[in-house]
Write an enzyme that holds these catalytic residues in place. Structure first.
Site, PDB file in Angstrom:
ATOM      1  N   LYS A   1       0.837  -1.201   0.000  1.00  9.58           N
ATOM      2  CA  LYS A   1       0.000   0.000   0.000  1.00  9.58           C
ATOM      3  C   LYS A   1       0.873   1.253   0.000  1.00  9.58           C
ATOM      4  O   LYS A   1       2.063   1.187   0.322  1.00  9.58           O
ATOM      5  CB  LYS A   1      -0.958  -0.023   1.186  1.00  9.58           C
ATOM      6  CG  LYS A   1      -0.312   0.001   2.535  1.00  9.58           C
ATOM      7  CD  LYS A   1      -1.373  -0.104   3.613  1.00  9.58           C
ATOM      8  CE  LYS A   1      -0.814   0.407   4.924  1.00  9.58           C
ATOM      9  NZ  LYS A   1      -1.825   0.513   5.964  1.00  9.58           N
TER      10      LYS A   1
ATOM     11  N   ARG B   1     -10.776   1.045  14.158  1.00  7.87           N
ATOM     12  CA  ARG B   1     -10.613   1.891  12.967  1.00  7.87           C
ATOM     13  C   ARG B   1     -11.670   1.581  11.918  1.00  7.87           C
ATOM     14  O   ARG B   1     -12.352   2.462  11.428  1.00  7.87           O
ATOM     15  CB  ARG B   1      -9.199   1.681  12.419  1.00  7.87           C
ATOM     16  CG  ARG B   1      -8.809   2.610  11.304  1.00  7.87           C
ATOM     17  CD  ARG B   1      -7.338   2.541  10.979  1.00  7.87           C
ATOM     18  NE  ARG B   1      -6.920   1.260  10.415  1.00  7.87           N
ATOM     19  CZ  ARG B   1      -5.678   0.999  10.017  1.00  7.87           C
ATOM     20  NH1 ARG B   1      -4.742   1.907  10.139  1.00  7.87           N
ATOM     21  NH2 ARG B   1      -5.371  -0.162   9.510  1.00  7.87           N
TER      22      ARG B   1
ATOM     23  N   TYR C   1      20.766  27.178  10.528  1.00  9.40           N
ATOM     24  CA  TYR C   1      19.661  27.966  11.098  1.00  9.40           C
ATOM     25  C   TYR C   1      19.607  27.804  12.619  1.00  9.40           C
ATOM     26  O   TYR C   1      19.790  26.688  13.136  1.00  9.40           O
ATOM     27  CB  TYR C   1      18.326  27.472  10.540  1.00  9.40           C
ATOM     28  CG  TYR C   1      18.067  27.817   9.099  1.00  9.40           C
ATOM     29  CD1 TYR C   1      18.026  29.143   8.672  1.00  9.40           C
ATOM     30  CD2 TYR C   1      17.825  26.807   8.171  1.00  9.40           C
ATOM     31  CE1 TYR C   1      17.759  29.447   7.338  1.00  9.40           C
ATOM     32  CE2 TYR C   1      17.563  27.099   6.841  1.00  9.40           C
ATOM     33  CZ  TYR C   1      17.530  28.427   6.431  1.00  9.40           C
ATOM     34  OH  TYR C   1      17.271  28.721   5.126  1.00  9.40           O
TER      35      TYR C   1
ATOM     36  N   MET D   1      16.152  22.356   4.867  1.00 10.26           N
ATOM     37  CA  MET D   1      15.311  21.703   3.865  1.00 10.26           C
ATOM     38  C   MET D   1      16.135  20.909   2.845  1.00 10.26           C
ATOM     39  O   MET D   1      15.796  19.797   2.454  1.00 10.26           O
ATOM     40  CB  MET D   1      14.441  22.748   3.150  1.00 10.26           C
ATOM     41  CG  MET D   1      13.359  22.131   2.296  1.00 10.26           C
ATOM     42  SD  MET D   1      12.372  23.340   1.410  1.00 10.26           S
ATOM     43  CE  MET D   1      11.512  24.154   2.718  1.00 10.26           C
TER      44      MET D   1
HETATM   45  C1  LIG Z   1      -4.633  -4.156   7.106  1.00 11.95           C
HETATM   46  C2  LIG Z   1      -3.139  -4.214   7.036  1.00 11.95           C
HETATM   47  N1  LIG Z   1      -2.526  -5.399   7.007  1.00 11.95           N
HETATM   48  C3  LIG Z   1      -1.194  -5.513   6.941  1.00 11.95           C
HETATM   49  C4  LIG Z   1      -0.383  -4.405   6.905  1.00 11.95           C
HETATM   50  C5  LIG Z   1       1.110  -4.580   6.809  1.00 11.95           C
HETATM   51  O1  LIG Z   1       1.737  -4.098   7.949  1.00 11.95           O
HETATM   52  P1  LIG Z   1       3.297  -4.269   8.208  1.00 11.95           P
HETATM   53  O2  LIG Z   1       3.984  -3.341   7.295  1.00 11.95           O
HETATM   54  O3  LIG Z   1       3.429  -3.877   9.630  1.00 11.95           O
HETATM   55  O4  LIG Z   1       3.647  -5.683   7.951  1.00 11.95           O
HETATM   56  C6  LIG Z   1      -0.966  -3.149   6.967  1.00 11.95           C
HETATM   57  C7  LIG Z   1      -0.132  -1.950   6.975  1.00 11.95           C
HETATM   58  O5  LIG Z   1      -0.291  -1.053   7.752  1.00 11.95           O
HETATM   59  C8  LIG Z   1      -2.391  -3.041   7.029  1.00 11.95           C
HETATM   60  O6  LIG Z   1      -3.010  -1.851   7.076  1.00 11.95           O
END
Ligand SMILES: Cc1ncc(COP(=O)(O)O)c(C=O)c1O
Length: 379
Positions: free
Chosen positions: A41, A138, A266, A314
């Site tokens: 993701k 969540r 800075y 930066m």
């Molecule tokens: C629903 C879900 N499963 C698995 C994962 C994978 O997590 P990780 O990178 O801690 O293995 C995530 C990532 O946040 C997630 O949102």
């Protein structure tokens, strides 16, 4: 390496596809017979989902998980592996998910209705995994109403319900009671469903922390993201030895002798207490170098640890070159990775920033050139 290889980028992230493949295979060996979903993701945590998925597919990865529809489409166009959307669904995304055979999360009854209706309309089946909230707070069907809601969902037409899953809230801490509670709730729900004659082929719960700290949570499949890169949480156990897959380097842009009393950067937060060789490196917080590294971390030049002095800005950071008298302009500066016998890790940066490693990886900015080192032929 001393001189940095030619690159037009001032800061470069090298991503070793070979070690990502090896890590995947080690994870798979450890959790078998459970399957492994590679979670890619947010564009594989900003590292590039497509090249990483290609390498993983070559290594035998059989499933990918992403957050939302757009990410799913990117992978669906290129890969035959099942693609899971993990993070909820909007009504406007339903038709496309069904059409493209993307595996959808059913996190409430309403979503199940949308998917069912759309699948009937398209004269097909919607592929789904039911998402239960066992304590993350969540998303998902709250566990205390899951049994009844799932029974209603299963009466809807044209849903192909392959799996059921949940997500941990605190699995990085092996001593926290919450995770055992979540495992117990999930297991209890599966048992109740089984007594109702309902069994899904794939029940899954564990992310990387879950795999490492709670082997009993592996069920039929695990979902791993961060461990693919050889990166672990700062707390907890390590169920396997993985290879770091990421190295971040820049170049020494200038080297100057500055007198005692001169201030650096800075806010004038560092004053030289003696005449000092000071180096300037073109990597700053816009690239993901934590501001917290100001006066608090080091880089590696020719295998020597050179402290960051003054405030990270930066586009730049300054280093004290005293430990590396031979440093010259054009030398490679390692921010993450190996130089000589020394190694700096993503976890080191996370400690400095008092955050977790995800934050460090996902903060690497768009200016950072991503370079993919070749994958191995692993099959
Ligand atoms: C629903 C879900 N499963 C698995 C994962 C994978 O997590 P990780 O990178 O801690 O293995 C995530 C990532 O946040 C997630 O949102």
């Amino acid at each position: 390496m001393q001189k940095r290889q030619h690159s037009s980028a001032r800061i470069r992230l090298e991503i070793s596809l070979k070690s990502i493949q090896q890590n995947f295979l080690r994870i798979q060996r450890t959790v078998q017979p459970a399957k492994v979903m590679a979670v890619l993701k947010a564009d594989a945590y900003g590292l590039g989902a497509v090249p990483i998925a290609e390498a993983l597919a070559d290594a035998g990865a059989s499933r990918f998980g992403v957050a939302g529809l757009r990410e799913a489409i990117t992978l669906k166009k290129r890969f035959s592996q099942p693609i899971h959307v993990l993070s909820g669904l909007l009504e406007g995304e339903v038709a496309e998910c069904v059409r493209r055979k993307i595996i959808c999360p059913v996190s409430d009854y309403r979503i199940a209705q949308w998917l069912s209706r759309e699948a009937v309309r398209q004269r097909t089946k919607a592929l789904v995994h039911i998402k239960v909230d066992t304590g993350m707070g969540r998303l998902g069907i709250p566990h205390f109403e899951a049994r009844e809601t799932i029974q209603r969902i299963l009466k809807l037409p044209s849903l192909e319900t392959e799996g059921i899953f949940s997500h941990f809230a605190n699995a990085n801490n092996p001593r926290h009671a919450k995770t055992r509670e979540q495992i117990g709730i999930f297991r209890g729900l599966l048992r109740e469903l089984e007594s109702d004659g309902i069994r899904f082929p794939l029940a899954h719960l564990a992310n990387s922390d879950g795999i490492n700290n709670f082997p009993e949570a592996r069920f039929d499949m695990v979902r791993t993201g961060i461990n693919l890169y050889g990166v672990f949480d700062l707390l907890g156990f390590r169920a396997y030895k993985l290879s770091p897959s990421l190295s971040l380097n820049s170049v020494l842009l200038s080297r100057r002798r500055l007198p005692a009393g001169f201030t650096i950067g800075y806010g004038c937060t560092h004053t030289l207490f003696r005449d000092t060789w000071v180096g300037t490196v073109p990597a700053g917080y816009a690239d993901g170098v934590p501001l917290a590294a100001s006066n608090s971390a080091s880089v590696l030049i020719r295998g020597k640890e050179c402290p960051i002095i003054g405030r990270v800005s930066m586009d730049y950071l300054a280093v004290d070159l005293t430990p590396c008298a031979k440093a010259t302009v054009g030398d490679e500066v390692v921010l993450v990775g190996k130089s000589g016998k020394r190694q700096l890790t993503i976890e080191d940066w996370a400690r400095v920033k008092q955050t977790h490693p995800y934050d460090i990886i996902c903060s690497l900015g768009p200016r950072v050139e991503r370079v993919y080192l070749p994958s191995a032929s692993t099959r």
